[in-house]
Design an enzyme around this catalytic site. Structure first.
Site, short mmCIF file in Angstrom:
data_model
loop_
_atom_site.label_atom_id
_atom_site.label_comp_id
_atom_site.label_asym_id
_atom_site.label_seq_id
_atom_site.Cartn_x
_atom_site.Cartn_y
_atom_site.Cartn_z
N ASP A 240 1.84 -10.93 7.20
CA ASP A 240 2.39 -10.19 6.06
C ASP A 240 3.75 -9.59 6.37
O ASP A 240 4.36 -8.98 5.49
CB ASP A 240 1.43 -9.10 5.59
CG ASP A 240 1.09 -8.10 6.69
OD1 ASP A 240 0.62 -8.55 7.76
OD2 ASP A 240 1.29 -6.90 6.50
N ARG B 8 5.78 -13.11 1.11
CA ARG B 8 5.33 -13.22 2.49
C ARG B 8 4.47 -14.47 2.70
O ARG B 8 3.94 -15.03 1.74
CB ARG B 8 4.51 -11.98 2.86
CG ARG B 8 5.27 -10.66 2.77
CD ARG B 8 4.30 -9.51 2.60
NE ARG B 8 4.94 -8.21 2.79
CZ ARG B 8 5.59 -7.53 1.87
NH1 ARG B 8 5.72 -8.05 0.63
NH2 ARG B 8 6.12 -6.35 2.12
N GLY C 127 0.78 -1.23 0.00
CA GLY C 127 0.00 0.00 0.00
C GLY C 127 0.81 1.27 0.00
O GLY C 127 0.28 2.35 -0.30
N ARG C 128 2.09 1.18 0.34
CA ARG C 128 2.95 2.37 0.28
C ARG C 128 4.37 1.99 -0.16
O ARG C 128 5.34 2.65 0.20
CB ARG C 128 2.98 3.10 1.60
CG ARG C 128 3.47 2.29 2.80
CD ARG C 128 3.69 3.22 3.99
NE ARG C 128 4.07 2.49 5.18
CZ ARG C 128 4.55 3.07 6.28
NH1 ARG C 128 4.70 4.38 6.31
NH2 ARG C 128 4.88 2.36 7.33
N LYS D 207 9.54 1.70 0.45
CA LYS D 207 8.59 2.10 1.49
C LYS D 207 8.42 3.61 1.38
O LYS D 207 9.41 4.35 1.44
CB LYS D 207 9.15 1.70 2.86
CG LYS D 207 8.16 1.74 4.02
CD LYS D 207 8.84 1.15 5.25
CE LYS D 207 7.90 1.07 6.44
NZ LYS D 207 8.57 0.45 7.62
N ASP E 220 -2.01 7.63 2.50
CA ASP E 220 -1.31 8.52 1.56
C ASP E 220 -0.12 7.85 0.89
O ASP E 220 0.48 8.41 -0.03
CB ASP E 220 -0.87 9.82 2.24
CG ASP E 220 0.12 9.61 3.39
OD1 ASP E 220 0.68 8.51 3.52
OD2 ASP E 220 0.33 10.57 4.17
N GLY E 221 0.24 6.63 1.33
CA GLY E 221 1.33 5.91 0.68
C GLY E 221 2.71 6.46 0.97
O GLY E 221 3.68 6.06 0.33
N ARG F 172 14.94 -0.90 0.53
CA ARG F 172 15.62 -1.95 1.29
C ARG F 172 16.08 -3.06 0.34
O ARG F 172 15.44 -3.34 -0.68
CB ARG F 172 14.71 -2.53 2.38
CG ARG F 172 13.54 -3.31 1.89
CD ARG F 172 12.86 -4.08 3.03
NE ARG F 172 12.15 -3.22 3.93
CZ ARG F 172 10.84 -2.96 3.84
NH1 ARG F 172 10.13 -3.48 2.84
NH2 ARG F 172 10.26 -2.20 4.72
#
Length: 481
Positions: free
Chosen positions: A263, A196, A91-92, A123, A135-136, A189
């Site tokens: 997750d 997951r 989502g972000r 991220k 807002d991500g 990263r």
């Protein structure tokens, strides 16, 4: 773009198709100011030659690296504090690239395996189809905290993703759990895998046996190649083993992840996605990292239980393609593997050789008893620092700032157990770090002080100084994950 000859793009997750991910674009940020760049990690995937401008283009604006098709938001579900949520997904963040390690990086690892497939995940890159109204974005403080956590854990020998890049993005973010408006950032990263447990859960939720089979083959062939094709219980057993090792090393590091949802655990047994993490200020089995963990579900000593519970959810997904009994047998391997890995992790952190199961377990038990009795006067990390190398460090420990903690029955039992074990690579004690009176810790007060310097005066010197000291600690300890 001047990548190294060793740069080997291999975007394999992208091959699984649109049912597992959505093509996305990064947000257009008002500014891109490079705050952290991990050149050592970059050299491991052939990206160390990028100029600052090229780095920002790749990891601030996300112009595709050579041979990469563009970013995708991965689809997954998950249990969040044991409540199933089918509305998850990236989502972000997103998966922006996959490539092989360089041969040199592979040779330096513990077993010197073939070059691993590595991911660059993000991220704070903006909204995706899975943002759920968010807002991500990522706060700069959150990015700084992830850099610190990953760097500390790597130094302690914990299998972890590594902070690769942190770029400040010039937006003012509103957050309900910290002073706002606050500064924004985008983090990249480097990780072995972003597949997951929740990736499998989504396929199972949809009843898609074909997707489960595709995931099994993908994960088996790329991350657990010793498992035979189609052997779902064998794959589960391999994931159980790697998860047991990760959990044991968290405990030996005195680390509390904080949010052990399905997750947030992956198929390679690698720690990642650091939110409300903490390191123990002192021995406390009930210590929690997240203020919203009201029941202590993910408390320090409950982390093995949490990981095992999550593994049972993964096993449940595999019932679509495998019999229950062999899956249960694979799950039942977690307890013995965890105890075995915990002994190994404590011996690693104390810098001594194994003497056999009984003697090693005695050392673990007496170490924990001494930490329990020592409390705030001893703390977790200082004990491992004081006694690193075993009895060879006795003069250093008994003349140090915690000398008063090293007396009494609990200490006598610890000392006896430690004396049985020979030092491992005793030459490590010659490193200048062991001449210091205090170890490198990562307690919350220091983390907040590092952030305060940035927030109040845009002073990055304490942050960089901490990273420099952690790099020295990594070299001194000489651990490998």
């Amino acid at each position: 773009m001047p990548v190294s000859p060793d740069y080997r793009p291999e975007p394999r997750f992208f091959d699984l198709g649109a049912v597992f991910a959505d093509a996305v674009q990064a947000a257009d940020f008002p500014k891109t100011v490079l705050r952290f760049r991990n050149d050592r990690a970059a050299a491991e995937v052939g990206l160390e030659g990028l100029s600052e401008a090229e780095w920002i283009a790749a990891f601030g604006r996300f112009e595709p690296l050579p041979g990469q098709p563009g970013p995708i938001a991965m689809r997954y579900h998950g249990h969040q504090f044991r409540h199933y949520n089918p509305d998850l997904g990236d989502g972000r963040g997103f998966l922006t690239a996959q490539m092989r390690e360089t041969p040199r990086a592979a040779a330096l690892r513990e077993r010197g395996d073939r070059p691993r497939l590595m991911d660059l995940g993000t991220k704070g890159t903006g909204q995706t189809p899975w943002s759920r109204g968010g807002d991500g974005r990522l706060t700069l403080k959150g990015g700084v905290r992830e850099v610190l956590a990953a760097t500390m854990l790597e130094a302690q020998g914990v299998p972890t993703s590594r902070a690769f890049s942190l770029i400040e993005t010039g937006e003012a973010l509103e957050r309900g759990d910290e002073p706002s408006p606050t500064r924004s950032a985008v983090l990249v990263r480097l990780s072995h895998s972003h597949v997951r447990f929740g990736t499998f859960q989504r396929a199972a939720y949809l009843g898609r046996k074909d997707q489960i089979e595709a995931l099994i083959e993908h994960v088996r062939s790329l991350y657990h190649p010793s498992v035979a094709a189609g052997d779902a219980p064998g794959l589960l057993a391999a994931i159980v083993e790697s998860s047991a090792k990760l959990t044991a090393r968290w405990i030996a590091a005195g680390f509390v992840h904080g949010v052990l949802n399905t997750d947030n655990l992956n198929v390679t047994g690698e720690s990642f996605d650091y939110g409300p993490w903490r390191f123990l200020p002192e021995y406390d089995p009930a210590f929690t990292a997240a203020y919203f963990d009201q029941t202590g579900l993910y408390a320090f000593a409950r982390q093995p239980e949490a990981v095992f519970w999550n593994l049972t959810q993964l096993a449940g997904c595999l019932k679509l393609v495998a019999e229950v009994e062999p899956l249960t047998d694979a799950l039942n391997g977690f307890g013995p593997a965890y105890i075995r890995e915990l002994r190994a992790a404590f011996l690693m952190r104390l810098g001594v050789h194994s003497l056999g199961e009984a003697a090693d377990q005695r050392l673990v038990d007496t170490t924990l008893a001494l930490l329990r009795e020592g409390g705030a006067a001893l703390r977790w990390e200082p004990l491992f620092f004081d006694w690193f190398g075993g009895f060879a460090s006795s003069a250093r420990a008994l003349s140090g700032p915690r000398a008063k903690s090293y007396q009494g029955e609990a200490f006598d039992a610890f000392r006896f157990a430690l004396m049985e074990h020979e030092p491992d690579r005793i030459e490590r004690l010659e490193h200048p770090m062991f001449a210091a009176r205090e170890p490198e810790e990562m307690l919350i007060d220091e983390v907040e002080a590092i952030w305060a310097a940035i927030a109040e005066a845009d002073d990055w010197a304490p942050f960089q100084a901490k990273l420099d000291r952690l790099e020295a600690a990594r070299l001194a300890w000489g651990f490998t994950a």
